[in-house]
Scaffold this active site. Structure first.
Site, PDB file in Angstrom:
ATOM      1  N   SER A  42       0.799  -1.232   0.000  1.00  0.00           N
ATOM      2  CA  SER A  42       0.000   0.000   0.000  1.00  0.00           C
ATOM      3  C   SER A  42       0.826   1.274   0.000  1.00  0.00           C
ATOM      4  O   SER A  42       0.305   2.342  -0.321  1.00  0.00           O
ATOM      5  CB  SER A  42      -0.941   0.020   1.216  1.00  0.00           C
ATOM      6  N   ASP A 334      -3.398   8.346   7.773  1.00  0.00           N
ATOM      7  CA  ASP A 334      -4.232   7.458   8.572  1.00  0.00           C
ATOM      8  C   ASP A 334      -3.348   6.807   9.632  1.00  0.00           C
ATOM      9  O   ASP A 334      -2.234   7.283   9.882  1.00  0.00           O
ATOM     10  CB  ASP A 334      -4.992   6.450   7.698  1.00  0.00           C
ATOM     11  N   HIS A 337      -0.373   4.930   7.227  1.00  0.00           N
ATOM     12  CA  HIS A 337       0.269   5.487   6.035  1.00  0.00           C
ATOM     13  C   HIS A 337       0.663   6.956   6.191  1.00  0.00           C
ATOM     14  O   HIS A 337      -0.124   7.761   6.696  1.00  0.00           O
ATOM     15  CB  HIS A 337      -0.665   5.332   4.836  1.00  0.00           C
TER      16      HIS A 337
END
EC number: 3.1.1.-
Length: 360
Positions: A42, A334, A337
């Site tokens: 991610s 978040d 991340h």
């Protein structure tokens, strides 16, 4: 001298004087690499998980992407650009890297490179069993499909020339340790000591980049682990303390892994003729930002911008979550991340290292 001759002479002088400037400008804007190719998780997935995958690890909804030019979420796990986009921009390749699974890719998209990464992926295949992401070990199969399409556009010879000279980014690892060792101890019976699991992951990484090499890849940037003990979600899960200190033993694990990776990459490079491997240090820059936040314009480093910042990520960070107004002051967007501001700092540090390694 007539007016027309004076104008002609003036234009000639101006053109002559400006020519070197234009040449210099062209030199600086010329891409250092013909294409950029991205593999991993991610941290670099630009939207592959948007497309039919049975995974909850998605970022195609607000507030993700809110600071992109169009303000729309497109699968990037941040408020704006990812580190891979920033690198691509600095290398003058393109501003945004499209996901390979995007159905409307243009020939130009293919020619200048795409992303094969999948949020929730890891070097350990067991990681994707729980996340339903595209395993890192499966991503070379996507790459083979890309090569076939590239050959269809420019022919076999030119396609391999592009791949041989492309810049490749590989970024994965955190999911392996979080999901298989720290939070869910599925690998602890097999590897009772973290060093053993690190060696397993590094062997998987080595096999992966060797497979990429066999497909034509030559220029590779490999990301290390961040300070795992400072991820907001990790502090929430492991540390029941209102002061939210980083988990130092997990940070030490990251340091040990990164040291092993730095020692491994030159060995791989020496064994693969024509290859160049560069280690991307994200640990030390992030620790520097955590320890000296004001130096980089940050005011919050212990929680994310989305929701409470302690737990929210993926579907938990959503349109109903409150979002901070001053996103450039948050290290994390978040609970896992980094924000675009953080990626910009890391990108600025990596840019001269990339040029020094691959222009030599």
């Amino acid at each position: 001298m007539s007016t027309s001759k004076a104008i002609t002479l003036t234009l000639f002088i101006a053109t002559t004087l400006l020519a070197p400037c234009n040449a210099a400008a062209n030199a600086t804007t010329k891409p250092l690499f013909p294409a950029i190719l991205i593999f991993g998780d991610s941290t670099v997935d630009t939207g592959n998980n948007n497309y039919p995958l049975p995974t909850i690890f998605r970022a195609e909804h607000f507030p993700y992407g809110m600071d992109l030019p169009d303000g729309k979420a497109n699968g990037r796990f941040s408020n704006g650009k990812l580190i891979s986009d920033i690198i691509a921009t600095k290398l003058n390749i393109k501003e945004f890297i499209p996901p390979f699974l995007q159905p409307n890719l243009s020939d130009q998209d293919i020619l200048t490179g795409v992303c094969f990464a999948s949020a929730g992926a890891g070097y350990d295949d067991l990681t994707s069993l729980s996340t339903q992401a595209i395993r890192v070990s499966e991503q070379p199969n996507m790459f083979k499909s890309y090569i076939a399409r590239l050959k269809g556009i420019v022919g076999d010879k030119k396609a391999m020339e592009i791949i041989n000279n492309a810049f490749v980014v590989v970024s994965a690892g955190p999911n392996d340790f979080i999901l298989n060792y720290y939070e869910i101890p599925s690998r602890r019976l097999e590897y009772p000591f973290i060093s053993g699991y690190q060696d397993f992951i590094l062997k998987r990484l080595e096999n992966f980049v060797r497979e990429l090499y066999s497909l034509g890849v030559r220029n590779v940037l490999v990301g290390g682990l961040p300070p795992m003990g400072c991820l907001p979600i990790h502090m929430t899960a492991k540390f029941r303390n209102i002061f939210r200190f980083c988990l130092e033993h997990h940070n030490k694990d990251s340091v040990l892994y990164n040291e092993k990776l730095q020692n491994l990459l030159p060995q791989i490079e020496a064994s693969l003729p024509g290859s160049k491997f560069l280690y991307a240090d994200v640990y030390n820059p992030m620790m520097e930002m955590i320890q000296n936040p004001s130096k980089y314009g940050f005011k919050e480093t212990k929680r994310g911008c989305c929701g409470t910042g302690f737990l929210e990520t993926s579907f938990m960070c959503n349109v109903f979550s409150p979002v901070c107004q001053n996103r450039s002051e948050f290290l994390f967007f978040d609970s896992i991340h980094p924000s675009e501001a953080t990626y910009n700092v890391i990108g600025n540090l990596l840019d001269p290292l990339i040029r020094g390694k691959f222009q030599a």
